[in-house]
Enzyme design. Structure first.
Site, PDB file in Angstrom:
ATOM      1  N   CYS A  95       0.812  -1.226   0.000  1.00  0.00           N
ATOM      2  CA  CYS A  95       0.000   0.000   0.000  1.00  0.00           C
ATOM      3  C   CYS A  95       0.841   1.271   0.000  1.00  0.00           C
ATOM      4  O   CYS A  95       0.304   2.372  -0.155  1.00  0.00           O
ATOM      5  CB  CYS A  95      -0.950   0.010   1.191  1.00  0.00           C
ATOM      6  SG  CYS A  95      -2.226  -1.234   1.043  1.00  0.00           S
ATOM      7  N   HIS A 140      -3.426   7.396   2.890  1.00  0.00           N
ATOM      8  CA  HIS A 140      -3.825   6.110   2.316  1.00  0.00           C
ATOM      9  C   HIS A 140      -5.192   5.735   2.887  1.00  0.00           C
ATOM     10  O   HIS A 140      -5.444   5.925   4.077  1.00  0.00           O
ATOM     11  CB  HIS A 140      -2.779   5.061   2.687  1.00  0.00           C
ATOM     12  CG  HIS A 140      -3.171   3.675   2.291  1.00  0.00           C
ATOM     13  ND1 HIS A 140      -3.582   3.361   1.012  1.00  0.00           N
ATOM     14  CD2 HIS A 140      -3.217   2.513   3.001  1.00  0.00           C
ATOM     15  CE1 HIS A 140      -3.862   2.070   0.959  1.00  0.00           C
ATOM     16  NE2 HIS A 140      -3.657   1.538   2.138  1.00  0.00           N
ATOM     17  N   ASN A 178     -10.314   0.347  -0.141  1.00  0.00           N
ATOM     18  CA  ASN A 178      -8.848   0.429  -0.199  1.00  0.00           C
ATOM     19  C   ASN A 178      -8.390  -0.062  -1.573  1.00  0.00           C
ATOM     20  O   ASN A 178      -8.438  -1.259  -1.857  1.00  0.00           O
ATOM     21  CB  ASN A 178      -8.252  -0.439   0.913  1.00  0.00           C
ATOM     22  CG  ASN A 178      -6.736  -0.414   0.937  1.00  0.00           C
ATOM     23  OD1 ASN A 178      -6.092   0.143   0.040  1.00  0.00           O
ATOM     24  ND2 ASN A 178      -6.152  -1.020   1.951  1.00  0.00           N
TER      25      ASN A 178
HETATM   26  O1  UT7 Z   1      -3.860  -1.041   3.453  1.00  0.00           O
HETATM   27  C1  UT7 Z   1      -3.019  -2.027   3.973  1.00  0.00           C
HETATM   28  C2  UT7 Z   1      -3.028  -2.023   5.441  1.00  0.00           C
HETATM   29  N1  UT7 Z   1      -4.256  -2.567   5.945  1.00  0.00           N
HETATM   30  C3  UT7 Z   1      -4.888  -1.966   6.916  1.00  0.00           C
HETATM   31  O2  UT7 Z   1      -4.499  -0.904   7.340  1.00  0.00           O
HETATM   32  C4  UT7 Z   1      -6.057  -2.673   7.545  1.00  0.00           C
HETATM   33  C5  UT7 Z   1      -5.931  -2.658   9.044  1.00  0.00           C
HETATM   34  N2  UT7 Z   1      -6.966  -3.412   9.746  1.00  0.00           N
HETATM   35  C6  UT7 Z   1      -8.269  -3.040   9.773  1.00  0.00           C
HETATM   36  O3  UT7 Z   1      -8.659  -2.088   9.117  1.00  0.00           O
HETATM   37  C7  UT7 Z   1      -9.199  -3.773  10.705  1.00  0.00           C
HETATM   38  O4  UT7 Z   1      -8.458  -4.628  11.533  1.00  0.00           O
HETATM   39  C8  UT7 Z   1     -10.296  -4.598   9.960  1.00  0.00           C
HETATM   40  C9  UT7 Z   1     -11.298  -3.671   9.324  1.00  0.00           C
HETATM   41  C10 UT7 Z   1      -9.665  -5.516   8.930  1.00  0.00           C
HETATM   42  C11 UT7 Z   1     -11.059  -5.455  10.976  1.00  0.00           C
HETATM   43  O5  UT7 Z   1     -11.592  -4.628  12.003  1.00  0.00           O
HETATM   44  P1  UT7 Z   1     -11.351  -4.998  13.547  1.00  0.00           P
HETATM   45  O6  UT7 Z   1     -12.073  -3.980  14.332  1.00  0.00           O
HETATM   46  O7  UT7 Z   1      -9.877  -5.128  13.761  1.00  0.00           O
HETATM   47  O8  UT7 Z   1     -12.090  -6.382  13.683  1.00  0.00           O
HETATM   48  P2  UT7 Z   1     -11.509  -7.793  14.145  1.00  0.00           P
HETATM   49  O9  UT7 Z   1     -10.683  -8.407  13.084  1.00  0.00           O
HETATM   50  O10 UT7 Z   1     -10.930  -7.667  15.503  1.00  0.00           O
HETATM   51  O11 UT7 Z   1     -12.836  -8.608  14.286  1.00  0.00           O
HETATM   52  C12 UT7 Z   1     -13.817  -8.303  15.294  1.00  0.00           C
HETATM   53  C13 UT7 Z   1     -15.003  -9.232  15.126  1.00  0.00           C
HETATM   54  C14 UT7 Z   1     -14.590 -10.702  15.033  1.00  0.00           C
HETATM   55  O12 UT7 Z   1     -15.586 -11.467  15.681  1.00  0.00           O
HETATM   56  P3  UT7 Z   1     -15.336 -12.064  17.179  1.00  0.00           P
HETATM   57  O13 UT7 Z   1     -14.102 -12.905  17.062  1.00  0.00           O
HETATM   58  O14 UT7 Z   1     -15.125 -10.836  18.030  1.00  0.00           O
HETATM   59  O15 UT7 Z   1     -16.579 -12.795  17.445  1.00  0.00           O
HETATM   60  C15 UT7 Z   1     -14.637 -10.993  13.561  1.00  0.00           C
HETATM   61  O16 UT7 Z   1     -14.887 -12.344  13.271  1.00  0.00           O
HETATM   62  O17 UT7 Z   1     -15.673  -8.938  13.911  1.00  0.00           O
HETATM   63  C16 UT7 Z   1     -15.794 -10.125  13.125  1.00  0.00           C
HETATM   64  N3  UT7 Z   1     -15.720  -9.762  11.713  1.00  0.00           N
HETATM   65  C17 UT7 Z   1     -16.790  -9.383  11.001  1.00  0.00           C
HETATM   66  N4  UT7 Z   1     -18.080  -9.274  11.310  1.00  0.00           N
HETATM   67  C18 UT7 Z   1     -18.927  -8.854  10.345  1.00  0.00           C
HETATM   68  C19 UT7 Z   1     -14.616  -9.690  10.914  1.00  0.00           C
HETATM   69  N5  UT7 Z   1     -14.956  -9.272   9.675  1.00  0.00           N
HETATM   70  C20 UT7 Z   1     -16.300  -9.081   9.701  1.00  0.00           C
HETATM   71  C21 UT7 Z   1     -17.230  -8.661   8.747  1.00  0.00           C
HETATM   72  N6  UT7 Z   1     -18.520  -8.559   9.101  1.00  0.00           N
HETATM   73  N7  UT7 Z   1     -16.864  -8.333   7.475  1.00  0.00           N
END
Ligand code: UT7
Length: 332
Positions: free
Chosen positions: A116, A256, A286
């Site tokens: 990225c 970004h 993104n």
């Molecule tokens: O550009 C390159 C660099 N990339 C980035 O900068 C991305 C950085 N990361 C992020 O933006 C975030 O970590 C994400 C948007 C990818 C995820 O958000 P998060 O707040 O970190 O969520 P998480 O991965 O901690 O997941 C929280 C919960 C989980 O459920 P449990 O384990 O708490 O029951 C996931 O399974 O949300 C669940 N989950 C979803 N639920 C509904 C994960 N993806 C989804 C989804 N819809 N699409």
């Protein structure tokens, strides 16, 4: 002899027509518009549906838009830098093909791959060639067909990414406008957290890698998020401090577009109100190498000569950094 600075003199962009909304994603997997919007700020993204078109198509469209708008003769371009994480093919650089297709027959070209941060690192590279005095027109392209490496059964990654392309032209400036400073960083500690396992020299493609879905992007979102929030804010602050400027002096943060919460954290550290932050993540998601030029593409009409812009990115590897640039022209 006056000092040559590398100024952006034209901008172009392209996104495909097909809109993949959060509502459509809701019908494909267990997710919701509410979850995606609150966690990322994304409402929809564009997808290049045609299976016979790759990243080069997005880059060519963006470059053609720039050439037309700026009335630039492609034969005058000295160099084409293609920033991308999704080249058309592993061998035979995409930029080389793009340069020929747009008629930049006197240019040399290469691909620049830094996840990225590819476009940000490309800005630094383009500036160095211009500052050398030997190159007069450097076309920097950022394009990615992220849909080609995304598993649409993996709700943790597929909701984030979209396809798009952007283009900027760098030219020498003798009034001092253009790139003023940069602070670029990398750390291999990031490799396990955001990657595609297979298809490279370490794990070549096989029936097994395909069956195991190892050609798709894997992201440990939480870890990447943590590093992105602190590092992107850090580099922005460092660039401000060492140029002796404050948030009040900056007209635009060009971040970004990976997650609205990461952007908000960087803006907060710089003391910038949201009116000074370029944001289009809600409509494109993104787009990896295309996020920064697509911001310029969307906001070009609001930019004025002398505006101070801070570009910032964070991506896989890890790779990250900030570039401080002053804008060289009023709206045309
Ligand atoms: O550009 C390159 C660099 N990339 C980035 O900068 C991305 C950085 N990361 C992020 O933006 C975030 O970590 C994400 C948007 C990818 C995820 O958000 P998060 O707040 O970190 O969520 P998480 O991965 O901690 O997941 C929280 C919960 C989980 O459920 P449990 O384990 O708490 O029951 C996931 O399974 O949300 C669940 N989950 C979803 N639920 C509904 C994960 N993806 C989804 C989804 N819809 N699409």
């Amino acid at each position: 002899m006056s000092t040559i600075t590398a100024a952006i003199t034209a901008v172009g962009g392209y996104v495909p027509d097909y809109v993949l909304t959060n509502e459509i994603l809701e019908t494909m997997m267990d997710t919701s518009d509410e979850w995606i919007t609150t966690r990322t700020g994304i409402k929809e993204r564009r997808i290049l549906k045609d299976s016979d078109k790759g990243t080069s198509y997005l880059a060519i469209k963006a470059a053609e838009d720039l050439l037309k708008k700026s009335n630039t003769d492609p034969k005058d371009i000295d160099m084409v830098i293609m920033a991308t994480a999704t080249p058309d093919m592993p061998v035979a650089a995409t930029g080389v093909y793009v340069a020929t297709q747009i008629g930049a027959v006197n240019a040399f070209s290469f691909d620049l791959v830094a996840a990225c941060s590819s476009f940000l690192f490309g800005m630094s590279t383009a500036a160095k060639y211009i500052e050398s005095g030997k190159y007069k027109k450097v076309l920097l392209l950022g394009a990615d067909k992220m849909s080609s490496i995304i598993d649409y059964e993996d709700r943790t990654t597929c909701i984030i990414f979209g396809d798009g392309g952007g283009a900027v032209l760098f030219e020498p400036n003798t009034e001092g406008y253009g790139v003023q400073d940069e602070y670029l960083r990398t750390d291999g500690i990031g490799r396990p957290h955001l990657k595609i396992d297979a298809g490279g020299s370490l794990l070549p493609a096989s029936a097994e890698t395909v069956a195991n879905k190892q050609h798709y992007v894997f992201q440990d979102g939480k870890t990447v998020f943590k590093f992105a929030v602190s590092n992107m804010a850090d580099v922005c602050e460092r660039v401000l401090n060492r140029n002796d400027i404050k948030g009040d002096d900056v007209q635009w943060l060009v971040p970004h577009q990976a997650n609205k919460r990461i952007i908000d954290a960087a803006a907060k550290r710089m003391n910038l109100p949201k009116e000074k932050v370029m944001m289009n993540i809600h409509k494109y998601g993104n787009t990896t190498s295309a996020t920064l030029p697509l911001c310029l593409y969307d906001y070009e009409s609001q930019l004025k000569k002398g505006d101070k812009l801070v570009f910032a990115a964070f991506g896989g590897g890890f790779t990250w950094g900030a570039v401080y640039l002053t804008w060289a022209y009023d709206p045309k």
